[in-house]
Design an enzyme around this catalytic site. Structure first.
Site, PDB file in Angstrom:
ATOM      1  N   THR A 123       2.044  -4.289  -8.476  1.00 38.26           N
ATOM      2  CA  THR A 123       3.026  -4.683  -7.640  1.00 38.26           C
ATOM      3  C   THR A 123       3.292  -3.708  -6.791  1.00 38.26           C
ATOM      4  OG1 THR A 123       4.076  -5.508 -10.010  1.00 38.26           O
ATOM      5  CG2 THR A 123       5.442  -4.781  -8.253  1.00 38.26           C
ATOM      6  N   HIS A 151       4.048 -13.512  -5.864  1.00 37.02           N
ATOM      7  CA  HIS A 151       4.497 -13.520  -7.310  1.00 37.02           C
ATOM      8  C   HIS A 151       3.342 -14.342  -7.815  1.00 37.02           C
ATOM      9  CE1 HIS A 151       6.578 -13.781 -10.997  1.00 37.02           C
ATOM     10  NE2 HIS A 151       6.164 -15.236 -10.928  1.00 37.02           N
ATOM     11  N   ARG A 210      -1.772  -7.831  -2.035  1.00 37.57           N
ATOM     12  CA  ARG A 210      -0.578  -6.930  -1.779  1.00 37.57           C
ATOM     13  C   ARG A 210      -1.142  -5.699  -1.000  1.00 37.57           C
ATOM     14  NH1 ARG A 210       1.977  -7.708  -7.898  1.00 37.57           N
ATOM     15  NH2 ARG A 210       3.619  -9.427  -7.075  1.00 37.57           N
ATOM     16  N   ASN A 247       6.663  -7.507  -1.546  1.00 38.63           N
ATOM     17  CA  ASN A 247       5.277  -7.129  -1.792  1.00 38.63           C
ATOM     18  C   ASN A 247       4.589  -8.591  -1.769  1.00 38.63           C
ATOM     19  OD1 ASN A 247       6.321  -8.634  -4.104  1.00 38.63           O
ATOM     20  ND2 ASN A 247       5.850  -7.127  -5.554  1.00 38.63           N
TER      21      ASN A 247
END
Length: 144
Positions: free
Chosen positions: A93, A117, A104, A114
């Site tokens: 994350t 998902h 990311r 970021n």
């Protein structure tokens, strides 16, 4: 060989920076297939409902506002061990802790922005897919 589905979002910061194609290419390079996709502008109700597990946490309102701040791409991915493989592709994350070469690490601006998902389990994937897609909107493609 366990073929499964997972759920993914290309978040507003990545859509705004025209990264949809780059992210899709990276997904497809892993051998996973995109079997459903649509662009949405989440309503407050959709964002709150999707992230309901975080309601009451200090970051909830900010997360909902961020997810409403621009269009998102929601998609269903299919492939062998798709949940784990997509999470590995995404990276941690916090982009500063994400593995080099992960989505990311390469595209996220910050922990808040970021870029992507992904469902964290097959059960979450099923719930998240059903939140945005009817079964007849998912188009499995034969493996090559």
């Amino acid at each position: 060989m366990t073929i499964e589905r997972t759920f993914s979002i290309v978040k507003p910061d990545a859509v705004k920076r025209n990264l949809i194609g780059a992210i899709y290419r990276r997904i497809e390079k892993t051998g996973m297939q995109i079997v459903a996709a649509k662009m949405l502008r989440l309503t407050k109700e959709q964002a709150e409902g999707f992230y309901a597990e975080h309601e009451g946490k200090e970051f909830f309102d900010e997360l909902v506002a961020y997810m409403m701040s621009g269009p998102v791409m929601v998609q269903v991915l299919e492939g062998e061990n798709a949940v784990v493989r997509y999470r590995e592709l995404m990276g941690k994350t916090n982009p500063e802790e994400a593995a080099c070469g992960s989505l990311r690490a390469d595209y996220a601006i910050s922990m808040r922005y970021n870029s992507v998902h992904g469902a964290d389990s097959p059960e979450s994937a099923a719930r998240e897919i059903a939140y945005f897609f009817a079964e007849d909107e998912i188009c499995p493609r034969p493996a090559e």
